[in-house]
Each structure stands twice: as structure tokens, then as C-alpha cells.
Design a protein around this motif. Structure first.
Motif, short mmCIF file in Angstrom:
data_model
loop_
_atom_site.label_atom_id
_atom_site.label_comp_id
_atom_site.label_asym_id
_atom_site.label_seq_id
_atom_site.Cartn_x
_atom_site.Cartn_y
_atom_site.Cartn_z
N VAL A 1 0.69 4.23 -2.95
CA VAL A 1 0.47 5.65 -2.73
C VAL A 1 1.61 6.47 -3.31
O VAL A 1 1.39 7.45 -4.04
CB VAL A 1 0.28 5.94 -1.23
CG1 VAL A 1 0.20 7.46 -0.99
CG2 VAL A 1 -0.97 5.25 -0.70
N ALA B 1 -5.61 6.83 -2.90
CA ALA B 1 -4.47 7.13 -2.03
C ALA B 1 -4.95 7.71 -0.71
O ALA B 1 -4.44 7.35 0.37
CB ALA B 1 -3.52 8.10 -2.72
N ARG C 1 0.83 -1.21 0.00
CA ARG C 1 0.00 0.00 0.00
C ARG C 1 0.87 1.25 0.00
O ARG C 1 0.53 2.26 -0.64
CB ARG C 1 -0.93 -0.01 1.22
CG ARG C 1 -1.92 -1.16 1.24
CD ARG C 1 -2.77 -1.19 -0.02
NE ARG C 1 -3.83 -2.17 0.05
CZ ARG C 1 -4.66 -2.45 -0.95
NH1 ARG C 1 -4.51 -1.80 -2.09
NH2 ARG C 1 -5.59 -3.35 -0.81
#
Length: 782
Positions: A402, A477, A398
């Protein structure tokens, strides 16, 4: 005639005056005198002479006859006189009577006239009264007809209300029930007469009644309708979700008298919504699986393109290859955004924290950024401020997603100048590390209005020809940062560039091994990996080697069968989808090999695993999803090889004829020791009767469990799971008992994330276990 009457009256008067005797003597003398006179005259006339003898005879006759005649006549006359007097008196009286009668007649005539007038008036009044009676009768009839219509309509309305499945009730200004329909009676367990005068606190549990009464009070105070959803509990314990609509209640004279409430059962709608959400989650998992399968060749395209770009190429080849590289990379980013958008819409992002090597992570980010900025002739400034820990516990996937999104956007909207990536670290309490990333560019910038909307779904800056993406990357994001407990924001000025900042905390760790796991706890195994995708082979091999295991690889089903038959392995990881035959066909072939002592086999699947039992029933010992993670691998190895030491569920060992050892298989589902005690004590018939009773009660338990799950009522879920656990334990269903134990333990940190699967497992598997239990009982002696 008048003279005669006068003489007669004189005669009578004399008689009355003299009396009868005296008048008789006088009358006799008078008669004698006249008799003598007449006799003498007659004799004289006839004879010319008067003889004394004739006179004497006349005198004698007169003396003898006259007194009696006169007396008699006197008596008669006297009587007649008396009668006359009486008659006169009577006549007088009659005259008086007549006069009175005349007077009365006159009065009667007047009265008759008055009576006639009164009669006419009465007749008219009677006619009026009769008309009034008729009008009144008509009015009464009309009222009766109207009343009948009203009663019929009331009965129809009442029948309609009672036949309605919706709740209907009304309460007074004191918050007491004044009436309800049959649906409300069924909900409260009280008939209408019993319910009237009670408050919600007398009819419902305290928690339900508090909200029920509060909304009633709000309608009473504001006189405004109110609509909301509330879970209500029936007397048998099952719950139903109602959409309640409460409105002010007014009487016939428009006076305010209370609250009228309606309630529609929307439990099925809730279940349908939950089913849709589950289907969406399954779809998300399916999309994730597809994305995993598609990313494998896509990563190959990106990797090979990058390698070829470093080789000797002419200008045209380099341009074409660069187009392939950028297109593949862009496709991967957009596909990732679509995947995460689906998760964002359907369910919260799943953040999986695990130890990662932080310096290597930063090197990857720098390498990617360098490749991107080099293609546009930009300058990359990559700066680190503060002490960088070797390892952190975070979701590296993750974090990369982002940062890659921010770097890609910075490069996309910058034609010249510099892309700056700055990393700041700070130490905090409890081994926490604060991380701040800044991605700054010298591009076109974002308007002040756009800065407020830039993280909104599908938003793209107006007038920007470069905004050719999906418009969801920054929204994803933002959601990812929120899920990781951090934040993201932007500062920008049109024409001068933008700076995106992300900030969040992570845990510092000492090594890449999962928390609480030491090298000594992992058994060193010889593993056969059956996988046809090279990238997956690389990843799986790296994970297994890092954990200290040795790995051999088979890329198709026939090779896997040959290697399993010719070599001795401690564990087999078997992919389900292979180019030649499926993993289930492989395990079936291996189980049928009576000479082969097969080790535990773990299925590798790209599909979501809702029911591990399905894989076990098809010959597998366990199953895990791809892509593999360290936690998944260590978890399955721990389950398969550490059970005997830790006292967990026993492992399944298959015999040479391909059939699992019956006792060990049954031990997973049934408490054999307890059942044997029951069998010895109660006998087979009573034990089977207990099992049948369990089968009869389970549907009710499951109905309550499922409705409480739909209602997300944790306490009720725990309560029903506890009942199921006790019921399952009483007939030796150990697996259902163990799953129910998990379901009744909300203190577990991932309870809410797993409760749906546990409940589904109870719903789908208890019947299989009951069938096994009945078979076991029937196969016992006695």
C-alpha cells in the motif's frame, strides 16, 4: 200412391184405435158384406140371377176365412205398426242422432280445421323443435368437442407440468397449497392430495418455511412477481438450490385467487460456480507462484541495478542503468497489482499477520522513497510522531504494498517540490496500537469529481498524461486496507497536490517469535536445504538460523543426494523443481538406499497444496509452500518433532529398505487397537461386512455434505460431518474421523477458510483408507 198410403194409414189408425178383435170383427163383417155383394153381383152378371146358396157359401166362407185372415193381417199390421212406430221413433232418434251427428260433424269439421291448424303449428313447432334439437345437438357436440380439446389440452399441460423437473405449485390467499406437480411432490414427500390445504410450515422446516411463506405473502400483498434463490431440503436430507419465481395467480374471470410459483433447480449451476471460483483460486495461487518465481530474477535486477547506480558510471551508463532500474521496479509493481486484482475478483485478500520489526520496516519505506524522489530531484520529508514500538503483529507485505503504491503515485504526479511521509502512532486499549500514514505531494492534484472515483477499479484522472499505469493500484490498496480493518482516503486540490491517508490498528508484541512459542519449545536441528534459487536460499537460511537451526545448502539434485548420503541431518527441506532432477526423483533414490537412515523430508513447492497426502504417498513426510514463512517452518517442525510429546499424529520413520514402518504408517489411517478388538469379537467376515456397509452409506453422506457445502449451510455441514465422523470411527478410519472432527467444529477461527479443503480431503481420501483397511483385515489371521 199418396191415397193408398193414406188408406193404409187410415187402416192402421183404425186397427190401433179399435183393437185387433173389434177391428177383426168389423173387418170380417165388412168383408162378408163385400163378399156377398161381389158374389151376388158376379152371379147376377154371369147368371142373371142371384141364388141364396151362393150367397150362403160366400157368407160361410167369408165367416170362416175372413176373421182369421183379418186377424192375422191385423196382427201383422199391428206388429208392423208397432214396428213402424218403433221405426219412427228410431227414425226420429236417428234424425236426432243425425242432427246431433251433423252438429258433431260440423263441430268435428271445425275441430278438424282447428286440429289441422294446430297440427300444422305442431308440425311447424316440431320442425322448429327438431331444428332446435339439431342445433342443440350440434352445440352439445361442439361443446363436447371443445371440452375434449380442453381436456386434452389440460391433460397435455398437466403432463407437461408433471414431466417438468421444475417445481410448480399454486396456493390460495390463505397461504395454503392448492395444487402442485410431481417435482413438488418429490420435494415435500407428499402427493398432491395430501399437500392441498397445507401451509409451507406443514411441508418444510421452520427456517425454510418462514422464507417460503414470507415471499408468498409479499406477492399476495403487492401483487407483483418476486424472484429469489432458496435452498430447499428433500425428505432424504439432501439440499438443492432453487431459483424461485412467484407471480400473482388469476382465475378465468380475472379474479385474484392466489400465488403461482415456479422453481428451477440451480444446484449444478451453484456447484459449477463454486468450481469456477475454486479454479479461479487455484489460478490465483498459480499466478502467485509464477509471480514468486518471476520476482526472484526481477528483484535481482532491481537490487543489482541499485548497487551499480551507487558505483562510478558515466552519464550515459547511469541513464541506461536508471532506466533498467525504474522499468524493473515498475514491472514489479504492476505485476503485484495484477496478482492482487485477480485475488480481489476471485476471493478476499488473505491477510497474514505476524511479528515484524517496525523500525526496520519504516527504514525500508524511507529508503525506497528516497531512491524514488532522488531520481526526479524532489525533496523527501520523512517524519515520525509518537512512540514507535519495536515490534508489531501485522502483515508487513501488504503494508509495504500500500505504501509503495502511494509513494510511487506521489513521485509520478509531482515534477517539483516535496514528498512528505508522516507516521503517527497512538496507544489504545488491549495492547492495540493505532497507526496513521500520510503521503503528501506537491503535484498536479486531483479534481473534486476524481476524488470520489480515485479508488474505483481502472479509474484514471481524465486529461492526465501521467496516468499511464493500470488504474488498479489504488483500488487494490483500498481493498487491502479494508481487509486489514483500516481505511484509506484522499484530500486534494488541483494544481496544489494531494494527501493520501491510511489508518488502521495493529497488535503490539514483545519479540519476533510467533505468539505462544518460546525458544525452548523449538528443537535445534541440523537441516539440509535443497534449493537452487539464491534469493530463496537467503530467505530460508535467514529464517532457519533465526529459529536457532543450522543449515547446509545443496543447489541441485545430485549434490543433495551426495550430501544426504555422506552426512547426518535431522531434517531435509527439499525443493520439488530443481535444474537437474525433480525432488520426487531425489526422495525415491534416497528411499532406495538401504544403508541410509533418512531423516524426515519436507517438500518445498511453489504450487498450492490441496492434498498433502499426495506428497506423502510419493515419499515425503510433509509439504509446505514457498515462499517460506516463520509460521510455516515452525508448524512443520512442530508436527514432525513434537508429536510424540503432545500426543498428536505419529511421525513416519522409514527403514533402510526405503519402506515406511508398516505399523506407524497404518496408525496414521487406522485405529489398529479398535480394529483388533472388533476382529477378536466379531471375526473377519462381520468386520468386512461392516466396512462394506460403510462404503455403501458414504456416497449418500458425501452427497448431503457436498450439497450443504455448496449451500453454505453451516449447521447441516456440521451435522453431516458428525455422521461421517461416527461412521468412520465405527470402522476404525482414524484419519477420516479426525478430518471429520475438524469439519464438525465451526468454533475454530479459520473454519470457513478450511472447510472446502477438509470436505475435499474426505471425498478424495476415504476410499484410499478403506482400501488400506480391507487389505489389513484380509492380512489378519482367522
Amino acid at each position: 200412391m199418396m191415397k193408398i198410403r193414406a188408406w193404409a194409414q187410415y187402416y192402421v189408425d183404425m186397427l190401433t184405435k179399435l183393437g185387433v178383435i173389434r177391428f177383426s170383427i168389423l173387418s170380417a163383417a165388412t168383408v162378408i158384406f163385400f163378399s156377398i155383394t161381389i158374389q151376388a153381383s158376379i152371379n147376377y152378371i154371369l147368371r142373371g140371377q142371384v141364388k141364396l146358396d151362393d150367397l150362403y157359401a160366400a157368407i160361410l166362407f167369408a165367416i170362416i176365412v175372413t176373421p182369421w185372415v183379418v186377424f192375422f193381417l191385423s196382427i201383422v199390421v199391428q206388429q208392423l205398426e208397432h214396428s213402424r212406430k218403433r221405426l219412427s221413433k228410431m227414425v226420429y232418434k236417428l234424425q236426432e242422432v243425425r242432427a246431433r251427428d251433423l252438429q258433431l260433424q260440423q263441430e268435428l269439421q271445425v275441430n278438424i280445421i282447428e286440429l289441422n291448424a294446430e297440427f300444422e303449428e305442431r308440425k311447424k313447432a316440431e320442425a322448429d323443435r327438431n331444428q332446435a334439437f339439431k342445433d342443440l345437438e350440434n352445440e352439445v357436440f361442439q361443446r363436447e368437442q371443445a371440452q375434449l380439446v380442453v381436456e386434452e389440452r389440460s391433460a397435455l399441460v398437466r403432463s407437461f407440468i408433471d414431466s417438468s423437473p421444475d417445481l410448480v405449485y399454486y396456493s390460495n390467499e390463505q397461504g395454503q397449497f392448492s395444487g402442485c406437480n410431481l417435482a413438488m411432490e418429490a420435494l415435500t414427500g407428499k402427493i398432491e392430495k395430501e399437500l392441498i390445504g397445507l401451509t409451507p410450515f406443514d411441508a418444510f422446516d421452520t427456517e425454510i418455511a418462514a422464507k417460503f411463506a414470507a415471499t408468498d405473502k409479499a406477492v399476495l400483498n403487492t401483487k407483483l412477481p418476486e424472484t429469489y434463490e432458496q435452498w430447499l431440503t428433500y425428505p432424504d436430507g439432501h439440499k438443492a438450490c432453487f431459483e424461485l419465481r412467484k407471480v400473482p395467480f388469476f382465475g378465468r374471470r380475472n379474479e385474484y385467487i392466489g400465488v403461482l410459483g415456479y422453481g428451477r433447480d440451480i444446484t449444478e449451476r451453484k456447484k459449477y460456480q463454486d468450481a469456477l471460483e475454486k479454479a479461479s483460486r487455484d489460478k490465483t495461487t498459480f499466478i502467485s507462484t509464477i509471480s514468486h518465481e518471476l520476482r526472484t530474477p526481477l528483484n535481482g535486477v532491481v537490487g543489482l541495478s541499485r548497487i551499480l547506480l551507487d558505483s562510478s558510471l558515466n552519464a550515459e551508463q547511469r541513464q541506461h542503468l536508471n532506466t533498467i532500474y525504474v522499468s524493473a521496479q515498475t514491472m514489479g509493481n504492476i505485476f503485484n497489482d495484477i496478482i492482487d486484482l485477480d485475488k480481489f475478483d476471485r476471493r478476499k485478500f488473505e491477510i497474514v499477520n505476524q511479528p515484524i520489526e517496525f523500525r526496520s520496516f519504516l527504514n525500508d519505506i524511507e529508503t525506497l522513497a528516497q531512491l524514488q524522489v532522488a531520481q526526479k530531484g524532489l525533496v523527501l520529508a520523512f517524519d515520525i510522531f509518537g512512540d514507535i514500538p519495536d515490534f508489531i503483529n501485522a502483515d508487513g507485505t501488504r503494508m509495504r504494498q500500500v505504501l509503495w503504491n502511494l509513494v510511487s503515485n506521489a513521485v509520478k504526479f509531482t515534477d517539483s517540490g516535496e514528498i512528505s511521509i508522516r507516521i503517527f502512532t497512538s496507544e489504545e486499549a488491549n495492547n492495540k496500537i493505532g497507526l496513521t500514514f500520510e503521503v503528501e505531494d506537491t503535484g498536479i492534484g486531483i479534481s473534486a469529481d476524481g476524488q470520489d472515483k480515485i479508488f474505483a477499479m481502472y479509474y484514471q484522472e481524465q486529461g492526465s498524461k501521467r496516468a499511464t499505469g493500470t488504474g488498479i493500484g489504488l483500488a487494490v490498496a483500498k481493498s487491502l486496507m479494508t481487509a486489514m480493518g483500516g481505511d484509506i482516503w484522499v484530500s486534494s486540490e488541483l494544481g496544489k497536490g494531494s494527501c493520501f491517508t491510511i489508518e488502521f490498528d495493529v497488535d503490539g508484541v514483545d519479540s519476533l517469535l510467533p505468539s505462544g512459542t518460546a525458544d525452548s519449545e523449538q528443537t535445534k536441528l541440523s537441516i539440509l536445504l535443497v534449493e537452487d534459487i539464491e534469493l530463496n536460499v537467503t530467505v530460508c537460511t535467514a529464517i532457519l538460523n533465526k529459529l536457532g537451526h543450522t543449515v547446509e545448502v545443496a543447489v541441485d539434485g545430485r549434490s543433495a543426494i551426495q550430501m544426504a548420503e555422506n552426512n547426518s541431518y535431522d531434517l531435509i527441506f527439499l525443493d520439488i523443481n530443481l535444474p537437474d532432477i525433480s525432488g520426487f526423483e531425489i526422495i525415491k533414490t534416497l528411499r532406495e538406499n538401504k544403508t541410509l537412515e533418512l531423516p524426515p523430508v519436507v517438500a518445498l513447492t511453489a504450487n498450492v497444496i490441496n492434498n498433502r497426502q499426495e506428497y506423502i504417498e510419493k515419499g515425503m513426510d510433509d509439504a509446505i509452500s514457498k515462499p517460506l514463512s516463520i509460521n510455516a517452518v515452525t508448524g512443520v517442525i512442530s508436527r514432525l518433532f513434537s508429536k510424540v510429546e503432545k500426543g498428536d499424529e505419529p511421525n513416519l520413520h522409514y527403514t533402510a529398505d526405503g519402506v515406511a514402518d508398516e505399523q506407524e504408517m497404518l496408525d496414521e489411517y487406522l485405529d489398529i487397537d479398535l480394529l483388533q478388538q472388533y476382529l477378536d469379537t466379531l471375526g473377519k467376515d462381520l468386520l468386512l461386512q461392516s466396512v462394506r456397509l460403510f462404503e455403501q452409506t458414504m456416497p449418500h453422506y458425501l452427497t448431503l455434505l457436498n450439497t450443504n457445502l455448496t449451500a453454505r449451510d453451516q449447521d447441516a455441514i456440521v451435522d453431516e460431518a458428525h455422521k461421517i465422523k461416527g461412521a468412520a470411527g465405527s470402522v476404525g478410519l482414524i484419519r477420516i474421523q479426525q478430518v471429520s472432527q475438524l469439519a464438525q467444529s465451526p468454533e475454530q477461527p479459520t473454519w470457513w477458510e478450511n472447510i472446502d479443503d477438509w470436505v475435499e480431503q474426505i471425498n478424495t481420501e476415504y476410499q484410499y483408507d478403506v482400501k488400506r483397511l480391507k487389505t489389513w483385515i484380509e492380512n489378519q489371521d482367522g
